[in-house]
Design an enzyme around this catalytic site. Structure first.
Site, PDB file in Angstrom:
ATOM      1  N   LYS A  88     -16.691  24.634  73.459  1.00 20.40           N
ATOM      2  CA  LYS A  88     -17.849  24.241  74.253  1.00 20.40           C
ATOM      3  C   LYS A  88     -17.500  24.183  75.748  1.00 20.40           C
ATOM      4  O   LYS A  88     -16.320  24.245  76.127  1.00 20.40           O
ATOM      5  CB  LYS A  88     -18.368  22.894  73.738  1.00 20.40           C
ATOM      6  CG  LYS A  88     -18.916  22.963  72.301  1.00 20.40           C
ATOM      7  CD  LYS A  88     -19.504  21.621  71.858  1.00 20.40           C
ATOM      8  CE  LYS A  88     -20.090  21.718  70.453  1.00 20.40           C
ATOM      9  NZ  LYS A  88     -20.744  20.447  70.036  1.00 20.40           N
ATOM     10  N   TYR A 148     -29.023  25.913  67.425  1.00 21.55           N
ATOM     11  CA  TYR A 148     -29.189  24.495  67.067  1.00 21.55           C
ATOM     12  C   TYR A 148     -30.597  24.201  66.543  1.00 21.55           C
ATOM     13  O   TYR A 148     -31.060  23.062  66.645  1.00 21.55           O
ATOM     14  CB  TYR A 148     -28.865  23.611  68.264  1.00 21.55           C
ATOM     15  CG  TYR A 148     -27.368  23.418  68.481  1.00 21.55           C
ATOM     16  CD1 TYR A 148     -26.549  22.881  67.482  1.00 21.55           C
ATOM     17  CD2 TYR A 148     -26.771  23.751  69.693  1.00 21.55           C
ATOM     18  CE1 TYR A 148     -25.188  22.705  67.680  1.00 21.55           C
ATOM     19  CE2 TYR A 148     -25.398  23.568  69.894  1.00 21.55           C
ATOM     20  CZ  TYR A 148     -24.618  23.040  68.880  1.00 21.55           C
ATOM     21  OH  TYR A 148     -23.270  22.857  69.068  1.00 21.55           O
ATOM     22  N   ASN A 152     -17.972  17.137  72.856  1.00 11.48           N
ATOM     23  CA  ASN A 152     -16.947  17.037  71.800  1.00 11.48           C
ATOM     24  C   ASN A 152     -16.213  18.352  71.556  1.00 11.48           C
ATOM     25  O   ASN A 152     -15.745  18.615  70.455  1.00 11.48           O
ATOM     26  CB  ASN A 152     -17.570  16.478  70.522  1.00 11.48           C
ATOM     27  CG  ASN A 152     -18.681  17.367  70.004  1.00 11.48           C
ATOM     28  OD1 ASN A 152     -19.002  18.379  70.611  1.00 11.48           O
ATOM     29  ND2 ASN A 152     -19.251  17.003  68.868  1.00 11.48           N
ATOM     30  N   HIS A 212     -17.457  23.622  68.379  1.00 13.96           N
ATOM     31  CA  HIS A 212     -18.408  23.785  67.266  1.00 13.96           C
ATOM     32  C   HIS A 212     -17.743  24.616  66.180  1.00 13.96           C
ATOM     33  O   HIS A 212     -17.003  25.552  66.482  1.00 13.96           O
ATOM     34  CB  HIS A 212     -19.674  24.507  67.730  1.00 13.96           C
ATOM     35  CG  HIS A 212     -20.512  25.000  66.575  1.00 13.96           C
ATOM     36  ND1 HIS A 212     -21.423  24.187  65.930  1.00 13.96           N
ATOM     37  CD2 HIS A 212     -20.525  26.181  65.913  1.00 13.96           C
ATOM     38  CE1 HIS A 212     -21.967  24.872  64.928  1.00 13.96           C
ATOM     39  NE2 HIS A 212     -21.447  26.082  64.890  1.00 13.96           N
ATOM     40  N   GLU A 259     -24.706  32.108  61.940  1.00 17.06           N
ATOM     41  CA  GLU A 259     -24.207  31.889  63.301  1.00 17.06           C
ATOM     42  C   GLU A 259     -23.377  33.074  63.800  1.00 17.06           C
ATOM     43  O   GLU A 259     -23.454  33.447  64.972  1.00 17.06           O
ATOM     44  CB  GLU A 259     -23.390  30.595  63.343  1.00 17.06           C
ATOM     45  CG  GLU A 259     -24.268  29.362  63.091  1.00 17.06           C
ATOM     46  CD  GLU A 259     -23.484  28.064  62.918  1.00 17.06           C
ATOM     47  OE1 GLU A 259     -22.233  28.103  62.994  1.00 17.06           O
ATOM     48  OE2 GLU A 259     -24.125  27.015  62.711  1.00 17.06           O
TER      49      GLU A 259
HETATM   50  P1  IDP Z   1     -21.037  18.802  64.277  1.00 20.14           P
HETATM   51  O1  IDP Z   1     -20.871  19.542  65.573  1.00 20.14           O
HETATM   52  O2  IDP Z   1     -19.847  17.922  63.973  1.00 20.14           O
HETATM   53  O3  IDP Z   1     -21.406  19.694  63.124  1.00 20.14           O
HETATM   54  P2  IDP Z   1     -23.804  17.930  64.289  1.00 20.14           P
HETATM   55  O4  IDP Z   1     -24.317  16.694  63.646  1.00 20.14           O
HETATM   56  O5  IDP Z   1     -24.153  19.226  63.668  1.00 20.14           O
HETATM   57  O6  IDP Z   1     -22.228  17.768  64.481  1.00 20.14           O
HETATM   58  O7  IDP Z   1     -24.349  17.899  65.792  1.00 20.14           O
HETATM   59  C1  IDP Z   1     -24.270  19.045  66.617  1.00 20.14           C
HETATM   60  C2  IDP Z   1     -23.799  18.624  67.988  1.00 20.14           C
HETATM   61  O8  IDP Z   1     -24.797  17.781  68.589  1.00 20.14           O
HETATM   62  C3  IDP Z   1     -22.532  17.778  68.018  1.00 20.14           C
HETATM   63  O9  IDP Z   1     -21.359  18.559  67.945  1.00 20.14           O
HETATM   64  C4  IDP Z   1     -22.664  17.033  69.328  1.00 20.14           C
HETATM   65  O10 IDP Z   1     -22.303  17.881  70.421  1.00 20.14           O
HETATM   66  C5  IDP Z   1     -24.168  16.779  69.390  1.00 20.14           C
HETATM   67  N1  IDP Z   1     -24.525  15.471  68.845  1.00 20.14           N
HETATM   68  C6  IDP Z   1     -24.617  15.128  67.538  1.00 20.14           C
HETATM   69  N2  IDP Z   1     -25.000  13.852  67.384  1.00 20.14           N
HETATM   70  C7  IDP Z   1     -25.155  13.365  68.638  1.00 20.14           C
HETATM   71  C8  IDP Z   1     -25.539  12.087  69.158  1.00 20.14           C
HETATM   72  O11 IDP Z   1     -25.822  11.139  68.430  1.00 20.14           O
HETATM   73  N3  IDP Z   1     -25.563  11.978  70.519  1.00 20.14           N
HETATM   74  C9  IDP Z   1     -25.256  13.007  71.355  1.00 20.14           C
HETATM   75  N4  IDP Z   1     -24.911  14.229  70.908  1.00 20.14           N
HETATM   76  C10 IDP Z   1     -24.847  14.402  69.580  1.00 20.14           C
HETATM   77 MG    MG Z   2     -23.164  20.808  62.739  1.00 23.40          MG
END
Ligand code: IDP
Ligand code: MG
Length: 156
Positions: free
Chosen positions: A9, A49, A112, A115, A126
């Protein structure tokens, strides 16, 4: 063999962590079969997304992912999807385990770093969003027989 879509990212690229994170995948024995630095468009981020469209963080997520270039990878290996997810760690940097990419390199819950596709269906969808078929460069590695035990025919 599975192929999964991995995205470093914008925070990973901006913080100069591409090499260190990619090394973890190579060290693990996973194979890079696709790689490109790109700026994700609004439309591509929305398609990628789409499952999160109704979530409160959706707009900031799309804003983040389109804010600066990302490194997009196709990573191949036995159980590459689950193995990669395990290496990434929990979604939030604040509670991702030490030893994982998110646990070692960040503390933010939205920035974070990485992905990874979460299922074979997601990986197929994807990969098609980010790579043309010709951009997936399948190739044999000389070291393959030392990465996997192939004595039974299939890689173990
Ligand atoms: P993942 O990336 O671990 O699969 P997902 O639940 O699919 O997690 O969420 C996609 C992305 O959305 C996350 O990697 C993060 O960047 C963002 N995200 C998920 N939950 C939150 C939140 O509660 N606050 C802010 N960003 C979030
Ligand atoms: Mg995810």
């Amino acid at each position: 063999m599975e192929t999964t879509l991995i995205i470093f990212k914008p925070d990973a690229v901006q913080r100069g962590l591409m090499g260190r994170i990619l090394s973890r995948f190579e060290d693990k024995g996973l194979q890079v079969v696709g790689c490109k630095l790109m700026h994700i468009t609004q439309d591509l981020a929305a398609r990628h997304y789409e499952a999160h469209k109704a979530r409160p963080f959706y707009n900031s997520l799309v804003g983040f992912m389109t804010s600066s270039p990302v490194l997009v990878l196709a990573i191949r290996g036995n159980n590459a999807i689950a193995v990669s997810r395990k290496m990434m760690g929990a979604t939030f940097g604040s509670n991702a385990e030490p030893g994982t990419i998110r646990g070692d390199f960040g503390v933010s819950n939205s920035f974070n770093l990485i992905h990874g596709s979460d299922s074979p269906e997601a990986a197929e969808r994807e990969l098609a969003l980010f790579f043309q078929p010709a951009e997936i460069v399948s190739h044999d590695r000389a070291m393959e027989k030392w990465v996997y035990d192939c004595s039974g025919g299939a890689p173990e």
